[in-house]
Design a protein around this motif. Structure first.
Motif, mmCIF file in Angstrom:
data_model
loop_
_atom_site.group_PDB
_atom_site.id
_atom_site.type_symbol
_atom_site.label_atom_id
_atom_site.label_comp_id
_atom_site.label_asym_id
_atom_site.label_seq_id
_atom_site.Cartn_x
_atom_site.Cartn_y
_atom_site.Cartn_z
ATOM 1 N N TYR A 188 0.816 -1.208 0.000
ATOM 2 C CA TYR A 188 0.000 0.000 0.000
ATOM 3 C C TYR A 188 0.856 1.266 0.000
ATOM 4 C CZ TYR A 188 -3.691 -3.240 1.392
ATOM 5 O OH TYR A 188 -4.578 -4.287 1.440
ATOM 6 N N TYR A 216 -5.747 4.658 1.855
ATOM 7 C CA TYR A 216 -4.875 3.632 1.282
ATOM 8 C C TYR A 216 -5.003 3.622 -0.242
ATOM 9 C CZ TYR A 216 -3.986 1.192 5.752
ATOM 10 O OH TYR A 216 -3.574 0.849 7.014
ATOM 11 N N LYS A 249 -7.429 -3.432 1.132
ATOM 12 C CA LYS A 249 -7.676 -2.200 1.883
ATOM 13 C C LYS A 249 -7.638 -0.953 0.998
ATOM 14 C CE LYS A 249 -5.921 -3.935 6.303
ATOM 15 N NZ LYS A 249 -7.209 -3.864 7.018
ATOM 16 N N GLU A 289 -9.693 2.407 1.479
ATOM 17 C CA GLU A 289 -10.151 2.561 2.862
ATOM 18 C C GLU A 289 -9.368 3.680 3.549
ATOM 19 O OE1 GLU A 289 -10.003 -1.071 5.036
ATOM 20 O OE2 GLU A 289 -11.261 -2.175 3.614
ATOM 21 N N CYS A 300 -7.138 5.469 6.393
ATOM 22 C CA CYS A 300 -6.024 5.065 7.243
ATOM 23 C C CYS A 300 -5.568 6.285 8.036
ATOM 24 C CB CYS A 300 -4.865 4.511 6.414
ATOM 25 S SG CYS A 300 -4.052 5.732 5.350
ATOM 26 N N THR A 357 -4.394 -2.736 15.808
ATOM 27 C CA THR A 357 -4.041 -2.352 14.449
ATOM 28 C C THR A 357 -2.666 -2.916 14.079
ATOM 29 O OG1 THR A 357 -3.070 -0.289 15.267
ATOM 30 C CG2 THR A 357 -5.362 -0.212 14.522
ATOM 31 N N GLU A 374 -1.448 3.020 9.504
ATOM 32 C CA GLU A 374 -2.256 1.969 10.113
ATOM 33 C C GLU A 374 -3.724 2.251 9.851
ATOM 34 O OE1 GLU A 374 -0.878 2.160 14.174
ATOM 35 O OE2 GLU A 374 -2.527 3.453 14.767
ATOM 36 N N ASP A 375 -4.556 1.243 10.068
ATOM 37 C CA ASP A 375 -5.981 1.376 9.781
ATOM 38 C C ASP A 375 -6.604 2.485 10.621
ATOM 39 O OD1 ASP A 375 -5.472 -0.804 8.231
ATOM 40 O OD2 ASP A 375 -6.627 -2.227 9.438
ATOM 41 N N HIS A 399 -11.193 -2.010 19.612
ATOM 42 C CA HIS A 399 -10.216 -1.839 18.539
ATOM 43 C C HIS A 399 -9.121 -0.917 19.074
ATOM 44 C CE1 HIS A 399 -12.977 -3.583 15.480
ATOM 45 N NE2 HIS A 399 -13.897 -3.103 16.304
ATOM 46 N N THR A 439 -4.845 0.492 19.659
ATOM 47 C CA THR A 439 -3.618 0.855 18.959
ATOM 48 C C THR A 439 -2.545 1.287 19.959
ATOM 49 O OG1 THR A 439 -2.687 2.304 17.240
ATOM 50 C CG2 THR A 439 -4.386 3.249 18.648
#
Length: 263
Positions: free
Chosen positions: A24, A46, A52, A55, A57, A101, A137-138, A192, A194
Motif C-alpha cells: 500500500y 490507502y 484495503k 479505505e 487510514c 491495528t 495503520e488502519d 479496537h 492501537t
C-alpha cells in the motif's frame, strides 16, 4: 500531483509487501488532526495493491525527526506482540473481544508545498520532510478513548473487566510481559486498540518499557474479576525484593456486584 509547478499532495511510497501480495501507499491530509508528545497523526487513504485500497487510514509522523527508524520498528514489534496475544485471548474468552491495528512503514515520496500556507490558518508543530519514514495503520472509526494508563490504572467509567483481564492474560500466557496503556475505540463487543505499552522482564520493548517496576505497578492496582480470577500473578525475583521495586500483595477478588465484565 503538481498544480502550477507546486506539489499538492502528501504521498508515501509503497510499504513493504505483505504476504508477497499486498503493498500500500497512502495519500493524506495537509495538516494533522492530532498532535501528541511523540507524533502528529494525519487522516489518509490507502492506495496501492490489496483489499484495503480505498479505505481510510492514519499516517503518523514523529515530532522528533532525529529519532531513527528503530523507533518505528519498536512500535511495530509492540503492536505485533499485542496482536498475537489478542488472538489467544479471544480464543480463551470465546469471542472477538480485543483487536490491535497492524502498522506499516513507508517513506514520504512527496510533501505538499502548501503546508506553510495552511500552517497560518491551522497552526501545528510538525513539519513533514521528504524521505521521512512514517507509519500507516488502519483508521479506527468512533470515539477514541484511553481505557488504561501505561501503569495499568483503569478508567472504570468507560472500561469493563475485559481489558483488565486481557492485561492479566498477557502475563499469564507469557510469564514475561504485561500489556497496558490500552487506547482505541469500542464498537459493539469489540475493543479496537492501537499503540499499547509493554513492560517486560527483559526491558526489550522500547523506552516506555519499565521492566519489573512496570509489571509490579500493574499488579499492585489490578483486581482480578470473574474472567482472570485464578490466573498466575508474578513473584518478585529475589534480587528485587529489597530494592527499589515496591512489594505488593494481591488485592482480594471483587464481589460479583463489583465486577463489570460482559461475561
Amino acid at each position: 500531483m503538481k498544480i502550477f509547478g507546486f506539489e499538492r499532495d502528501n504521498q508515501t511510497l509503497s510499504c513493504a509487501a505483505e504476504d508477497y501480495e499486498n503493498a500500500y501507499t497512502a495519500s493524506f491530509e495537509l495538516y494533522p488532526f492530532h498532535e501528541g508528545k511523540e507524533y502528529a497523526v494525519y487522516q489518509g487513504l490507502y492506495n496501492g495493491i490489496g483489499p484495503k485500497r480505498g479505505e481510510f487510514c492514519v499516517v503518523k509522523s514523529k515530532l522528533n525527526k532525529k529519532q531513527k527508524l528503530d523507533a518505528w520498528h519498536q512500535i511495530s514489534s509492540i503492536s505485533n506482540k499485542a496482536q498475537q496475544l489478542s488472538y489467544l485471548f479471544n480464543s480463551c474468552v470465546k469471542c472477538r473481544a480485543v483487536q490491535f491495528t497492524s502498522p506499516r512503514h513507508a517513506i514520504l515520496e512527496t510533501v505538499s508545498d502548501f503546508q506553510s500556507i495552511l500552517r497560518l490558518f491551522k497552526p501545528h508543530e510538525n513539519k513533514l520532510k521528504n524521505k521521512e519514514v512514517v507509519l500507516m495503520e488502519d483508521f479506527i472509526e468512533g470515539k477514541f478513548q484511553r481505557y488504561s494508563t501505561p501503569s495499568g490504572l483503569v478508567n472504570s467509567a468507560i472500561c469493563d473487566g475485559i481489558l483488565e483481564a486481557f492485561s492479566h492474560f498477557t502475563w499469564n500466557s507469557t510469564r514475561e510481559i504485561v500489556i497496558s496503556g490500552l487506547q482505541g475505540v469500542c464498537r459493539g463487543a469489540t475493543y479496537h486498540l492501537t499503540t499499547p505499552t509493554i513492560h517486560s522482564v527483559t526491558g526489550s520493548f522500547g523506552e516506555y518499557d519499565r521492566e519489573w517496576p512496570g509489571i509490579m505497578e500493574f499488579f499492585t492496582s489490578h483486581r482480578c474479576n470473574n474472567i482472570c480470577g485464578g490466573w498466575v500473578r508474578p513473584d518478585i525475583p529475589h534480587h528485587l525484593k529489597y530494592s527499589h521495586v515496591p512489594y505488593y500483595s494481591p488485592p482480594s477478588a471483587p464481589t460479583y456486584q463489583e465486577t463489570t465484565s460482559r461475561f
